[in-house]
Scaffold this motif. Structure first.
Motif, PDB file in Angstrom:
ATOM      1  N   GLN A  66      95.583 -77.693   9.323  1.00 57.34           N
ATOM      2  CA  GLN A  66      94.428 -77.974   8.921  1.00 57.34           C
ATOM      3  C   GLN A  66      94.543 -78.922   7.546  1.00 57.34           C
ATOM      4  N   ARG A  67      93.650 -79.491   7.250  1.00 56.57           N
ATOM      5  CA  ARG A  67      93.567 -80.209   5.862  1.00 56.57           C
ATOM      6  C   ARG A  67      93.490 -79.327   4.680  1.00 56.57           C
ATOM      7  N   MET A 115      81.759 -82.415   7.902  1.00 56.63           N
ATOM      8  CA  MET A 115      81.833 -81.063   7.439  1.00 56.63           C
ATOM      9  C   MET A 115      80.405 -80.521   6.844  1.00 56.63           C
ATOM     10  N   GLY A 116      79.288 -81.566   6.702  1.00 57.46           N
ATOM     11  CA  GLY A 116      78.116 -81.125   5.999  1.00 57.46           C
ATOM     12  C   GLY A 116      77.271 -80.198   6.661  1.00 57.46           C
ATOM     13  N   LYS A 117      76.173 -79.973   6.329  1.00 60.32           N
ATOM     14  CA  LYS A 117      75.056 -79.076   6.939  1.00 60.32           C
ATOM     15  C   LYS A 117      73.867 -79.780   7.088  1.00 60.32           C
ATOM     16  N   ASP A 168      86.110 -75.446   8.849  1.00 62.39           N
ATOM     17  CA  ASP A 168      85.732 -76.691   8.213  1.00 62.39           C
ATOM     18  C   ASP A 168      83.985 -76.908   8.436  1.00 62.39           C
ATOM     19  N   SER A 169      83.396 -76.254   9.457  1.00 62.52           N
ATOM     20  CA  SER A 169      81.839 -77.044   9.855  1.00 62.52           C
ATOM     21  C   SER A 169      80.906 -75.944   9.022  1.00 62.52           C
ATOM     22  N   ALA A 170      80.239 -76.649   8.174  1.00 56.38           N
ATOM     23  CA  ALA A 170      79.055 -75.870   7.246  1.00 56.38           C
ATOM     24  C   ALA A 170      78.002 -75.755   8.384  1.00 56.38           C
ATOM     25  N   ASN A 171      77.779 -76.328   9.461  1.00 55.14           N
ATOM     26  CA  ASN A 171      76.552 -75.957  10.355  1.00 55.14           C
ATOM     27  C   ASN A 171      76.642 -74.890  10.867  1.00 55.14           C
ATOM     28  N   GLU A 198      80.401 -80.841  18.116  1.00 54.02           N
ATOM     29  CA  GLU A 198      80.718 -80.631  16.631  1.00 54.02           C
ATOM     30  C   GLU A 198      82.114 -81.075  16.512  1.00 54.02           C
ATOM     31  N   THR A 199      82.173 -82.118  15.536  1.00 57.12           N
ATOM     32  CA  THR A 199      83.599 -82.553  15.198  1.00 57.12           C
ATOM     33  C   THR A 199      83.646 -82.790  13.602  1.00 57.12           C
ATOM     34  N   VAL A 200      84.794 -82.251  13.061  1.00 57.51           N
ATOM     35  CA  VAL A 200      84.769 -82.219  11.675  1.00 57.51           C
ATOM     36  C   VAL A 200      86.139 -83.246  11.164  1.00 57.51           C
ATOM     37  N   GLY A 201      86.510 -84.079  12.093  1.00 62.64           N
ATOM     38  CA  GLY A 201      87.501 -85.035  11.666  1.00 62.64           C
ATOM     39  C   GLY A 201      89.151 -84.385  11.791  1.00 62.64           C
TER      40      GLY A 201
END
Length: 317
Positions: free
Chosen positions: A40-41, A219-221, A244-247, A287-290
């Motif tokens: 993970q980053r 990673m935004g909402k 990592d996903s804020a959603n 859903e993709t966070v990179g």
């Protein structure tokens, strides 16, 4: 052993969107089956709001490993800056150093296109992109490569950005409608891409029609809870999304959303092991966070082309 250094301009010339879509499909399959792996980053916040991040990964099958080292922009900083050093996994030799900026844009759009190809209805033809920055523009280029898009809409909280994106792609033969509101952009669209990294939700589930496909990028909402509960979530990698996903985080923490209800990882759908869309009326949410392995796969593709064409600068360390 020589190391090939490839500039941003050279990387942009070598990495085509179609080639990158194919590369993303391949690496997502490898990741889902343990042939590639990543950490993970890890990020360090800077005083000016920048975030310095390291994103390591390895493709065991292809025989390389590396890391994306990047500074994500804080307030007032327009673009990210980064590099990707690639190493031979067997010998440890540093084979290439590739500028990461163009890669970030192209592989993000290409990953969404790969998922769209698996999840969107075959008759999808109206594309809506919410967010007209570099990532949004990459989606304007990528999605028409996997579906017969006849109408393109774009919206951004900064209207001038949307107008600039429309003008850019009109020069490339695409007609892009600039929308005044997110609702105008999203309503009736077959494919919706949210690419703004906003921390304030702006895509309401009431605007999303039955059968639509939504790419939730970063990673935004950006997504209202009613859409997350209305649609069916398909992750790039479950562990990365949960971290990592804020959603989804608040809904999961409150018990309103159970990760066990997520659809299969996109790599398993690409490989044919798992099904994607269940019906014509299902709203599919990718859903993709990179992922670091996506960056590395794109960098490896660039390095391979550069070696064949003699592009870049060779140096001895």
């Amino acid at each position: 052993m020589s190391t090939r250094i490839i500039s941003g301009k050279e990387a942009a010339q070598l990495l085509t969107m179609q080639d990158c879509i194919d590369a993303m499909k391949k690496i997502l399959v490898s990741l889902s089956y343990g042939k590639a792996e990543m950490l993970q980053r890890n990020s360090l916040q800077q005083e000016n709001g920048n975030s310095f991040a390291l994103m390591p990964g390895c493709d065991h099958e292809a025989g390389y490993c590396g890391v994306k080292a990047i500074v994500f922009p804080g307030p007032g900083i327009k673009t990210s800056q980064g590099i990707i050093p690639l190493f031979d996994a067997k010998t440890g030799a540093l084979t290439a150093i590739v500028d990461a900026n163009h890669i970030t844009d192209i592989r993000t759009g290409a990953t969404s296109a790969a998922a769209t190809d698996m999840l969107a209805r075959k008759d999808a033809h109206i594309l809506a992109v919410l967010g007209a920055g570099r990532i949004g523009r990459a989606h304007l280029a990528a999605i028409p490569l996997v579906r017969d898009i006849t109408e393109i809409r774009v919206w951004d909280q900064f209207p001038e950005a949307a107008k600039a994106a429309a003008e850019q792609y009109s020069k490339e033969g695409l007609t892009v409608k600039v929308c005044e509101t997110a609702q105008e952009c999203a309503e009736g669209a077959d494919i919706i891409c949210t690419t703004s990294s906003s921390r304030t939700p702006f895509l309401n589930g009431d605007w999303v029609k039955a059968g639509a496909h939504v790419n939730m990028v970063g990673m935004g909402k950006e997504i209202e809870d009613n859409l997350l509960l209305k649609g069916h979530i398909y992750p790039d990698v479950v562990s990365a999304v949960l971290r990592d996903s804020a959603n989804e985080k608040e809904l999961i923490a409150s018990g309103k959303l159970d990760p066990a209800t997520f659809g299969a990882e996109i790599g398993k759908i690409i490989n044919g092991e798992a099904e994607g869309r269940q019906s014509d009326d299902e709203i599919t949410l990718f859903e993709t966070v990179g992922l670091s392995v996506e960056d590395l796969a794109a960098a490896a593709l660039i390095a391979e082309k550069a070696e064949k064409l003699g592009v870049g600068v060779l140096v001895e360390f």
